[in-house]
Write an enzyme that holds these catalytic residues in place. Structure first.
Site, short mmCIF file in Angstrom:
data_model
loop_
_atom_site.label_atom_id
_atom_site.label_comp_id
_atom_site.label_asym_id
_atom_site.label_seq_id
_atom_site.Cartn_x
_atom_site.Cartn_y
_atom_site.Cartn_z
N GLY A 328 1.12 8.37 -2.20
CA GLY A 328 0.73 7.03 -1.80
C GLY A 328 1.97 6.26 -1.40
N GLY A 329 1.79 4.98 -1.10
CA GLY A 329 2.93 4.18 -0.69
C GLY A 329 3.92 3.96 -1.83
CB VAL A 333 -1.24 11.68 -7.57
CG1 VAL A 333 -2.22 12.00 -8.68
CG2 VAL A 333 -1.24 10.17 -7.29
CG ASP A 443 -4.40 -0.44 -0.73
OD1 ASP A 443 -4.60 -0.50 0.51
OD2 ASP A 443 -3.58 0.34 -1.23
#
Length: 657
Positions: A328-329, A333, A443
């Site tokens: 992700g930004g 993960v 988001d």
């Protein structure tokens, strides 16, 4: 001086020599992460000093006077002031042209080259349509739609309307193009007195949103670049570009260090043999104290378990790349298995800084107060004092919606229409619950929506979420989110509301019916964002260009009815003005009604069987109209083969987040 002291001095000397040699090779490419820049204060990525090469996405000359100069697409702007993550800038050339009421003012344009790394936004601005004066076909079209005109320039005519969105409601004539110029607040009232030049200004607010891919690249030490051939994102890894002599220097230094360490270990071991066992007793006592401290912290820290770094390292096999589930930004993960056998998804944040800590705490506080079957469960986290920050979630094995729609799982075609409609309803249910709990997700996107093996939804990633007090109309905050999903009104006015989530969900709805990504650089410039593409097509009732034909749109009348209804609901969610969008609870009820087969299209006129107009009105639910009873009698329920037949569990490899 004893041998150990000589060893220590030798290590320092060789390290200094190595560091000096390395600096000579890399000084030209080193980048300052944060720097002081005149009246703007501290600046950081995506900005970079003009004295450094290729260290960011937006060059700033901090030595310029009286104000620093920001360069965007070759145009230089004076930077006047900075607040949060937006900067007020001034186009001095435009200012001179406006003062002289020169038609060259309309050769300037706030539009920037679209980049997969960063999205810029200007606020406020006016969209003007600049049409060739030699062709008059456009005149009737614009004037009939209540546009103002300005025809004092020799070679072109300008049309503008402050009260309308970019979409004029008709195709733009081939002899016309559009430009954007800044306007001051309350410019509409000024225009009546001073004409077009009186309502324009040379000052505008600049905001920006960096893409997830670019953030990830930057935090890993790379540089965000755009491939000139494909116009796609590319991460240039500066760490892998060292010269051979630097590699040789590193190898020599490591060899020397290893030899000296061996000598030091022998000396240390010999000295230790002369001492008694009390240091070991002391170390054990210290360890017991640390365990007690950790147990106390586990029981107090926001009411959730606190994992140690060692536990998570063991669960993920030392964060092995084969265990990586996604990026992700703000973090990576990993799949993990705890000692008790529980499967987890471990999110490792890129940097332990103030912003990351803020999002770390925010996500914990949000998730610990929520309980909903379609929200991901937070199992625990690391201590705030840990050398790295981790969040530990339940493991969701079937990937994200994005994976199945246009990612590596799309080829399996597991998302049939009934499953997609079920997914839409569950996302809407989760978001309606969040809004009822005074929380805005901020988001919402298909990469943040996970699926289990039964295709049940789990909404994730609450790092940007905001608590929304029920006694206010909006929150003024710098826009954050993912390009392609950000509410344009929030983007321009910096006012966050629950309708911002509704807009993002509208994009997700279009993705579900079209199987297209939210941003595609291969589409026409004004349709790179899926929202713009869909709005344009739905406005013309060209549903066949939006809806994925593999869903049965052309062969199954019931699926055609439902997909068109969902497309029209998405159209309402994507309205540029937030007050024209429905609330999330209304969206949820409408989706349920579509599934039950009782929805009728209230917002589309049909003439001779052909759709001609879609009204921009706030949707009313069938249950709120007098025709609802008639609908229930006249429209049959969807057949069992469409609604109740669900795909079996996924047979693909497990992923999650």
């Amino acid at each position: 001086m004893d041998l150990f002291s000589w060893f220590f001095i030798s290590i320092l000397f060789h390290f200094w020599c190595f560091n000096s040699a390395l600096g000579q090779n890399t000084s030209s490419s080193s980048c300052t992460k944060e720097f002081q820049c005149g009246n703007l204060g501290n600046l950081s990525f995506p900005f970079y000093k003009s004295t450094q090469i290729d260290c960011g996405l937006c060059k700033v000359d901090c030595e310029a006077t009286p104000n620093p100069i920001i360069e965007l697409d070759g145009v230089k702007y004076q930077a006047l002031e900075k607040s949060e993550v937006f900067i007020k800038i001034k186009d001095t050339i435009l200012g001179n042209l406006l003062e002289n009421k020169s038609c060259q003012s309309f050769d300037r344009n706030l539009s920037l080259t679209i980049s997969p790394s960063i999205t810029y936004r200007f606020s406020p601005y006016l969209t003007l349509f600049k049409c060739n004066n030699s062709q008059k076909r456009h005149e009737e079209v614009f004037i009939s739609t209540r546009y103002h005109s300005y025809n004092s320039c020799e070679s072109f005519i300008l049309y503008y309307n402050l009260s309308m969105d970019y979409y004029p409601g008709f195709p733009l004539p081939s002899s016309c193009s559009f430009i954007r110029l800044p306007v001051p607040p309350n410019s509409e009232s000024k225009s009546e007195k001073n004409g077009l030049f009186g309502m324009l200004t040379d000052e505008v607010v600049l905001g920006w949103t960096v893409s997830d891919e670019c953030n990830r690249c930057y935090y890993r030490g790379g540089r965000c670049q755009t491939d000139e051939t494909t116009n796609k994102f590319h991460c240039y890894n500066t760490k892998g570009n060292k010269k051979v002599k630097v590699i040789v220097a590193v190898s020599a230094f490591i060899g020397l260090l290893f030899g000296l360490c061996t000598i030091a270990c022998v000396i240390w071991f010999c000295k230790r043999r002369k001492n008694d066992s009390s240091p070991f007793l002391s170390r054990n006592t210290s360890g017991v104290s640390m365990i007690h401290q950790e147990i106390e912290e586990r029981s107090q820290y926001l009411g959730i378990p606190v994992f140690s770094y060692r536990e998570l390292e063991e669960a993920t096999n030392k964060f092995n790349s084969s265990k990586q589930l996604g990026d992700g930004g703000y973090g990576t993960v990993y799949y993990g298995k705890l000692r008790d056998g529980k499967e987890v998804a471990v999110k490792r944040l890129y940097e332990h800084n103030h912003n990351q800590m803020k999002q770390f705490i925010n996500e914990i506080e949000i998730l610990t107060r929520l309980r909903h079957p379609n929200l991901v469960i937070l199992y625990g986290c690391t201590s705030r004092r840990s050398r790295e920050l981790f969040l530990v979630y339940e493991y969701i094995p079937n990937g994200t919606i994005a994976d199945h729609l246009h990612g590596h799982r799309a080829k399996d075609k597991l998302l049939t229409w009934p499953i997609r409609l079920k997914i839409a309803i569950e996302i809407a249910s989760a978001l309606a619950y969040l809004h009822a709990s005074d929380i805005i997700h901020r988001d919402v996107k298909t990469n943040n929506i996970l699926l289990d093996n039964d295709f049940c939804v789990k909404v994730a990633d609450f790092g940007l979420s905001k608590l929304f007090p029920n006694d206010v109309t909006h929150i003024s905050t710098a826009p954050q989110g993912t390009p392609g999903y950000v509410d344009p009104q929030y983007h321009e006015c910096y006012q966050l509301t629950d309708k911002s989530d509704v807009y993002s969900f509208g994009v997700v709805l279009v993705e579900l019916i079209s199987s297209m990504p939210a941003v595609d650089m291969n589409r026409h410039m004004h349709e790179i964002n899926l929202a713009n593409f869909a709005m344009n097509r739905i406005l013309k009732c060209a549903f066949e260009e939006v809806i994925d034909p593999s869903l049965g749109f052309e062969t199954n009348a019931e699926i055609r009815r439902m997909t068109i209804s969902v497309a029209e609901l998405a159209f309402q969610c994507l309205q540029g003005v937030k007050d024209m969008r429905p609330k999330m609870e209304e969206v949820l009820e409408t989706l349920k009604t579509i599934k039950e087969g009782e929805w009728k299209n209230y917002h589309r006129k049909e003439t001779s069987g052909k759709c001609t107009e879609l009204r921009r009105v706030k949707p009313r639910l069938p249950s709120e109209t007098e025709d609802a009873v008639l609908l229930k009698k006249n429209i049959p329920a969807s057949p069992d083969t469409v609604i109740d037949t669900w795909a079996s569990s996924s047979t693909t490899n497990s992923t999650g987040g």
